[in-house]
Design a protein around this motif. Structure first.
Motif, PDB file in Angstrom:
ATOM      1  N   GLU A 174      -1.090 -23.829  23.770  1.00 27.97           N
ATOM      2  CA  GLU A 174      -2.009 -24.960  23.664  1.00 27.97           C
ATOM      3  C   GLU A 174      -3.263 -24.770  24.521  1.00 27.97           C
ATOM      4  O   GLU A 174      -4.353 -25.143  24.133  1.00 27.97           O
ATOM      5  CB  GLU A 174      -1.307 -26.254  24.084  1.00 27.97           C
ATOM      6  N   LEU A 175      -3.084 -24.200  25.716  1.00 24.83           N
ATOM      7  CA  LEU A 175      -4.241 -24.003  26.595  1.00 24.83           C
ATOM      8  C   LEU A 175      -5.245 -23.068  25.949  1.00 24.83           C
ATOM      9  O   LEU A 175      -6.454 -23.272  26.029  1.00 24.83           O
ATOM     10  CB  LEU A 175      -3.791 -23.434  27.940  1.00 24.83           C
ATOM     11  N   LEU A 178      -6.970 -24.841  23.134  1.00 19.97           N
ATOM     12  CA  LEU A 178      -7.966 -25.761  23.696  1.00 19.97           C
ATOM     13  C   LEU A 178      -9.214 -24.995  24.099  1.00 19.97           C
ATOM     14  O   LEU A 178     -10.337 -25.397  23.784  1.00 19.97           O
ATOM     15  CB  LEU A 178      -7.354 -26.491  24.907  1.00 19.97           C
ATOM     16  N   ILE A 181     -10.588 -22.560  20.693  1.00 21.48           N
ATOM     17  CA  ILE A 181     -10.847 -23.152  19.376  1.00 21.48           C
ATOM     18  C   ILE A 181     -11.457 -24.547  19.488  1.00 21.48           C
ATOM     19  O   ILE A 181     -12.483 -24.839  18.886  1.00 21.48           O
ATOM     20  CB  ILE A 181      -9.554 -23.206  18.528  1.00 21.48           C
TER      21      ILE A 181
END
Lengths: 270, 315
Positions: A174-175, A178, A181
């Protein structure tokens, strides 16, 4: 068509009301004090820039401008990080009870400072954050983040999810999603937040006057208050200092307003 | 990067047969990350706003001085507050301030926005000009008007020299009868442009056909404003009026900067009285009670507004 000129006349009158006082401020900053007493409101006959030098020296603007810059930049960066993470969580990470969190944030933007000022002041004094720029920055993080989260979350929700989903299928964390993208797509949202929060932080008065006492830590807006009280007879220098304080904000606002509106008009056409 | 639709539908049955544990573990991991991402927000807000607010609710019932022990004294602070002439006079000034702000800036904002909605050329220029005072710092705005309204150096003296003695020698901020309205005037000058932008945005989403229909019926500008524009922007207008009322009861900056509540308490508001109570009189518990009282006004207004909307009122 008959009443068009009437409309423009009324609009011009309102415009004079809005910026007339600012024009007088510029006039006064360019006058010597002896001309000021003879000609308090009109344009200067022999313009001089001496007032700006005097204001810079006597108001110690080199120090206070730097303080304001540190406080504003620290606030903007912090709010973008804090609110960016939170808005991403609320928009994309399917949190349970995110509705309740959003409701609290909406409520938090309306909580009066008077509800928490007194305990906050004595807590800040006890833990050594009173009269520090960092202490004020932390207060601004807390005050401005809820609004920033609401703005950024709304912006994230307009972004297409396809790229993120594809990256997730490819196993990206997820990082990383984030960072590589969402951020490149979301920067206009962050720019809006940075402008709004930067304006608030630069101009904020109530917490700045309460939580910063030392001359060498004062931001320009509150140090200007002391300046006007100390140099009541020197209106030329006071005007010049006032112009220097509002100039960065005005330049940024006028510059980005045009760009913002151009983008909006282009978007309407497209 | 591309995920063709075909493979999407083809993958569906496979996803269903996939072990459930893995999917929920994935979701749980994302939720944990979500809370982690919320942590900085909740921590700063908790430290600065939430925890001190709760502490304030407690201190409001004590005789706390700001340091050391706080003794529980029940409702004493609130009883004292309701009878306190200084606080009551401050609140009364807030009421006057609210009345001024619900009329003058709201009126200027409506007029400015409506006139702007009638033109195309220079609309952007006027909009920018009206908004400029809003982005300027309060202390600078105050200094500008203190100079312009100065009895010896300001506009009044200048008019007097030109033969119009109407404002000669009037001390706008020094006369107890004029000080409150003068300070409110400066704040209004700073604020009304914000309302123009807010109202203009609302007006631009009113259906143009309604204006055409009104014009066909022979309605002039005034009747178009009254019968089409005002009903069309009513939600925004009511919301702005609620906000203006809330802010008016908390007003502090311009009063503190220009008059510090003077002359002779003529511009004292509830917020400046609270400020003096804690920082001059050192009565933190009593000030905390004032904070609770002021916040109650905000909360009642917000809850009332939300409730009426929920009950289906068209506001």
């Amino acid at each position: 068509m008959r009443n068009r000129s009437g409309i423009y006349a009324a609009l011009v009158a309102l415009a004079l009301f809005a910026v007339g006082p600012l024009v007088v401020l510029v006039f006064n900053a360019l006058k010597t004090n002896s001309e000021q007493t003879r000609n308090p409101l009109g344009p200067p006959r022999e313009p001089t820039f001496a007032n700006f030098e005097a204001a810079w020296e006597r108001g110690d603007l080199a120090t206070t401008m730097l303080n304001s810059a540190v406080i504003t930049v620290g606030t903007v960066i912090g709010v973008c990080v804090i609110a960016g993470l939170a808005a991403y969580a609320l928009a994309r990470l399917e949190l349970p009870r995110s509705g309740a969190i959003l409701a609290y944030l909406l409520f938090a933007t309306a909580i009066p400072a008077q509800l928490f000022l007194v305990p906050l002041f004595f807590t800040w004094t006890r833990i050594g954050l009173y009269d520090t720029r960092f202490g004020l920055i932390v207060i601004y993080w807390a005050l401005f983040s809820p609004l920033a989260v609401l703005l950024l979350r709304a912006y994230f929700l307009t972004l297409p999810r396809d790229f993120e989903d594809a990256a997730r299928l490819d196993g990206a964390g997820e990082l990383r999603i984030l960072r590589s993208i969402v951020l490149p797509l979301a920067w206009p949202g962050f720019l809006t937040v940075a402008l709004v929060v930067g304006l608030f932080a630069w101009n904020e008065f109530f917490f700045a006057v309460t939580f910063i006492q030392s001359d060498d830590k004062l931001p320009v807006v509150t140090s200007f208050l002391a300046f006007t009280q100390n140099f009541t007879r020197d209106w030329g220098a006071t005007s010049a200092a006032g112009i220097l304080i509002v100039l960065p904000v005005l330049v940024l606002f006028l510059g980005l307003q045009r760009r913002f509106v151009a983008g909006l008009v282009g978007g309407l056409k497209g | 990067m591309t995920v063709p639709e075909v493979s999407g539908t083809a993958a569906r049955p496979r996803a269903q047969t996939r072990p459930r544990v893995r999917a929920s573990a994935h979701i749980r991991r994302r939720r944990r990350l979500g809370w982690l991402f919320l942590l900085p927000l909740l921590a700063t807000n908790g430290l600065v706003v939430f925890a001190p607010s709760l502490a304030n609710l407690y201190y409001a019932f004590t005789d706390w001085s700001g340091v050391g022990e706080a003794t529980w004294i029940g409702l004493e602070n609130f009883e004292r507050m309701l009878a306190d002439p200084e606080f009551r006079s401050g609140l009364w000034h807030n009421v006057q301030w609210t009345a001024l702000f619900l009329t003058v800036p709201i009126g200027l904002g409506l007029v400015g926005a409506f006139l702007l909605s009638q033109i195309r050329r220079f609309q952007l220029t006027f909009r920018i000009i009206y908004f400029i005072p809003f982005v300027m710092a309060s202390t600078v705005n105050a200094a500008i008007w203190q100079n312009l309204l100065d009895p010896d150096q300001g506009a009044g003296a200048e008019l007097d020299r030109a033969g119009i003695g109407l404002l000669a020698g009037v001390s706008f901020f020094g006369d107890p009868d004029l000080a409150l309205i003068s300070v409110a005037f400066v704040d209004n000058w700073h604020f009304w442009g914000f309302l123009v932008l807010l109202f203009l945005a609302a007006m631009q989403s009113v259906d143009p056909e309604l204006y055409d229909a009104a014009r066909v019926d022979g309605a002039g500008l005034w009747r178009q404003f009254w019968h089409v524009t005002l009903p069309g922007i009513r939600p925004t207008l009511v919301f702005a009026m609620v906000l203006v009322t809330i802010w008016s009861f908390l007003t502090f900056d311009y009063v503190y900067i220009i008059t510090q509540g003077g002359p002779a308490g003529a511009t004292e508001t509830a917020a400046t009285v609270l400020y003096k109570t804690v920082f001059e009189y050192g009565e933190a518990g009593y000030a905390a009670a004032m904070g609770v009282g002021l916040s109650a006004i905000t909360i009642v207004l917000l809850l009332g507004y939300g409730l009426l909307r929920r009950l289906g009122w068209q506001i």
